[in-house]
Design a protein around this motif. Structure first.
Motif, PDB file in Angstrom:
ATOM      1  N   VAL A  58      -1.066  16.581  -4.978  1.00  0.00           N
ATOM      2  CA  VAL A  58      -1.655  15.827  -3.869  1.00  0.00           C
ATOM      3  C   VAL A  58      -0.623  15.658  -2.752  1.00  0.00           C
ATOM      4  CG1 VAL A  58      -2.623  13.591  -3.201  1.00  0.00           C
ATOM      5  CG2 VAL A  58      -3.280  14.625  -5.372  1.00  0.00           C
ATOM      6  N   SER A  59       0.618  15.380  -3.140  1.00  0.00           N
ATOM      7  CA  SER A  59       1.686  15.231  -2.166  1.00  0.00           C
ATOM      8  C   SER A  59       1.865  16.520  -1.359  1.00  0.00           C
ATOM      9  CB  SER A  59       2.988  14.868  -2.886  1.00  0.00           C
ATOM     10  OG  SER A  59       4.043  14.694  -1.980  1.00  0.00           O
TER      11      SER A  59
ATOM     12  N   LEU B  83       0.829  -1.212   0.000  1.00  0.00           N
ATOM     13  CA  LEU B  83       0.000   0.000   0.000  1.00  0.00           C
ATOM     14  C   LEU B  83       0.864   1.264   0.000  1.00  0.00           C
ATOM     15  CD1 LEU B  83      -2.863  -0.974   2.475  1.00  0.00           C
ATOM     16  CD2 LEU B  83      -3.049  -0.617  -0.001  1.00  0.00           C
ATOM     17  N   CYS B  84       1.945   1.250   0.779  1.00  0.00           N
ATOM     18  CA  CYS B  84       2.822   2.429   0.839  1.00  0.00           C
ATOM     19  C   CYS B  84       3.561   2.644  -0.484  1.00  0.00           C
ATOM     20  CB  CYS B  84       3.800   2.306   1.996  1.00  0.00           C
ATOM     21  SG  CYS B  84       3.030   2.598   3.599  1.00  0.00           S
ATOM     22  N   VAL B  85       3.984   1.565  -1.137  1.00  0.00           N
ATOM     23  CA  VAL B  85       4.601   1.724  -2.455  1.00  0.00           C
ATOM     24  C   VAL B  85       3.580   2.319  -3.422  1.00  0.00           C
ATOM     25  CG1 VAL B  85       5.494   0.481  -4.474  1.00  0.00           C
ATOM     26  CG2 VAL B  85       6.395  -0.032  -2.203  1.00  0.00           C
ATOM     27  N   GLY B  86       2.354   1.788  -3.396  1.00  0.00           N
ATOM     28  CA  GLY B  86       1.293   2.326  -4.263  1.00  0.00           C
ATOM     29  C   GLY B  86       1.017   3.794  -3.962  1.00  0.00           C
ATOM     30  N   ALA B  87       0.940   4.134  -2.671  1.00  0.00           N
ATOM     31  CA  ALA B  87       0.695   5.535  -2.302  1.00  0.00           C
ATOM     32  C   ALA B  87       1.864   6.414  -2.733  1.00  0.00           C
ATOM     33  CB  ALA B  87       0.478   5.653  -0.792  1.00  0.00           C
ATOM     34  N   GLY B  88       3.090   5.912  -2.575  1.00  0.00           N
ATOM     35  CA  GLY B  88       4.262   6.679  -2.988  1.00  0.00           C
ATOM     36  C   GLY B  88       4.288   6.934  -4.485  1.00  0.00           C
ATOM     37  N   VAL B  89       3.952   5.905  -5.270  1.00  0.00           N
ATOM     38  CA  VAL B  89       3.899   6.083  -6.727  1.00  0.00           C
ATOM     39  C   VAL B  89       2.811   7.084  -7.092  1.00  0.00           C
ATOM     40  CG1 VAL B  89       3.344   4.908  -8.908  1.00  0.00           C
ATOM     41  CG2 VAL B  89       4.900   3.835  -7.254  1.00  0.00           C
ATOM     42  N   TYR B  90       1.654   6.986  -6.448  1.00  0.00           N
ATOM     43  CA  TYR B  90       0.571   7.937  -6.706  1.00  0.00           C
ATOM     44  C   TYR B  90       1.020   9.365  -6.381  1.00  0.00           C
ATOM     45  CZ  TYR B  90      -3.933  10.267  -6.609  1.00  0.00           C
ATOM     46  OH  TYR B  90      -4.965  11.130  -6.854  1.00  0.00           O
ATOM     47  N   LEU B  91       1.667   9.541  -5.206  1.00  0.00           N
ATOM     48  CA  LEU B  91       2.131  10.869  -4.819  1.00  0.00           C
ATOM     49  C   LEU B  91       3.217  11.375  -5.772  1.00  0.00           C
ATOM     50  CD1 LEU B  91       2.304  10.481  -0.936  1.00  0.00           C
ATOM     51  CD2 LEU B  91       0.609  11.764  -2.252  1.00  0.00           C
ATOM     52  N   LEU B  92       4.045  10.475  -6.275  1.00  0.00           N
ATOM     53  CA  LEU B  92       5.090  10.855  -7.222  1.00  0.00           C
ATOM     54  C   LEU B  92       4.483  11.335  -8.541  1.00  0.00           C
ATOM     55  CD1 LEU B  92       8.179  10.884  -7.273  1.00  0.00           C
ATOM     56  CD2 LEU B  92       8.120   8.611  -8.268  1.00  0.00           C
TER      57      LEU B  92
END
Length: 182
Positions: free
Chosen positions: A142-143, A128-137
């Motif tokens: 949003v980040s 989930l954190c990798v997915g959230a990090g990619v989304y924020l990237l």
């Protein structure tokens, strides 16, 4: 057992600081771009001060002196190009999310020793954190908002704590064991 009585005073300064933190939270919620610039200034100042500290206390230690000089240069750069620094912070936040999640995933073999439930929990959380990090990237706006809201909530909590300490009265008396101070 010896007891020491201590009086802690929470004067008007706590009320003022609490109100200032709540005002800062308001600006954090409603001015994310300004918040990124303020964060860039803090990062630059911290690098500068840290670098100066390393240089002045290197005591002839060459690696420490080199790192100190590098930190001074980084601090000067961060402060000299504030718009660039502020625009990079959301990407750094997203990258930190991804790197931290990957580091957690690398401990999965250790997590297995604590049971299957913990292993699955860390695995799912890492993914989930990798997915959230990619989304924020991919969505730096949003980040930036996430960072601003996290800082705003933190400022609100500190502000409420300071106001509650001020409201607790002119002083709070505590008994402390003398052994705890040793």
């Amino acid at each position: 057992m010896n007891k020491i009585v201590k009086n802690f005073r929470f004067g008007a300064g706590y009320l003022i600081v609490g109100i200032l933190f709540i005002i800062a939270a308001f600006f954090s919620f409603f001015n994310p771009i300004g918040n990124m610039v303020a964060l860039a200034v803090v990062m630059g100042a911290m690098a500068l001060v840290s670098g100066v500290g390393l240089v002045t206390h290197s005591n002839g230690d060459t690696p420490r002196l080199v790192v100190g000089i590098l930190e001074i240069l980084i601090g000067v750069f961060l402060l000299a190009v504030l718009p660039v620094t502020a625009s990079v912070i959301p990407y750094l936040f997203a990258a930190w999310f991804i790197v931290h999640a990957i580091a957690d995933a690398m401990t999965l073999s250790i997590c297995r020793a604590f049971g299957a439930g913990y292993f699955v929990f860390v695995l799912i959380l890492s993914l989930l954190c990798v997915g959230a990090g990619v989304y924020l990237l991919l969505h730096p706006g949003v980040s930036m908002l996430v960072l601003s809201y996290l800082m705003g909530f933190y400022f609100v909590l500190i502000g409420i704590e300071c106001i509650m300490l001020w409201a607790s009265g002119p002083s709070v008396t505590m008994e402390i064991d003398a052994e705890d101070l040793a």
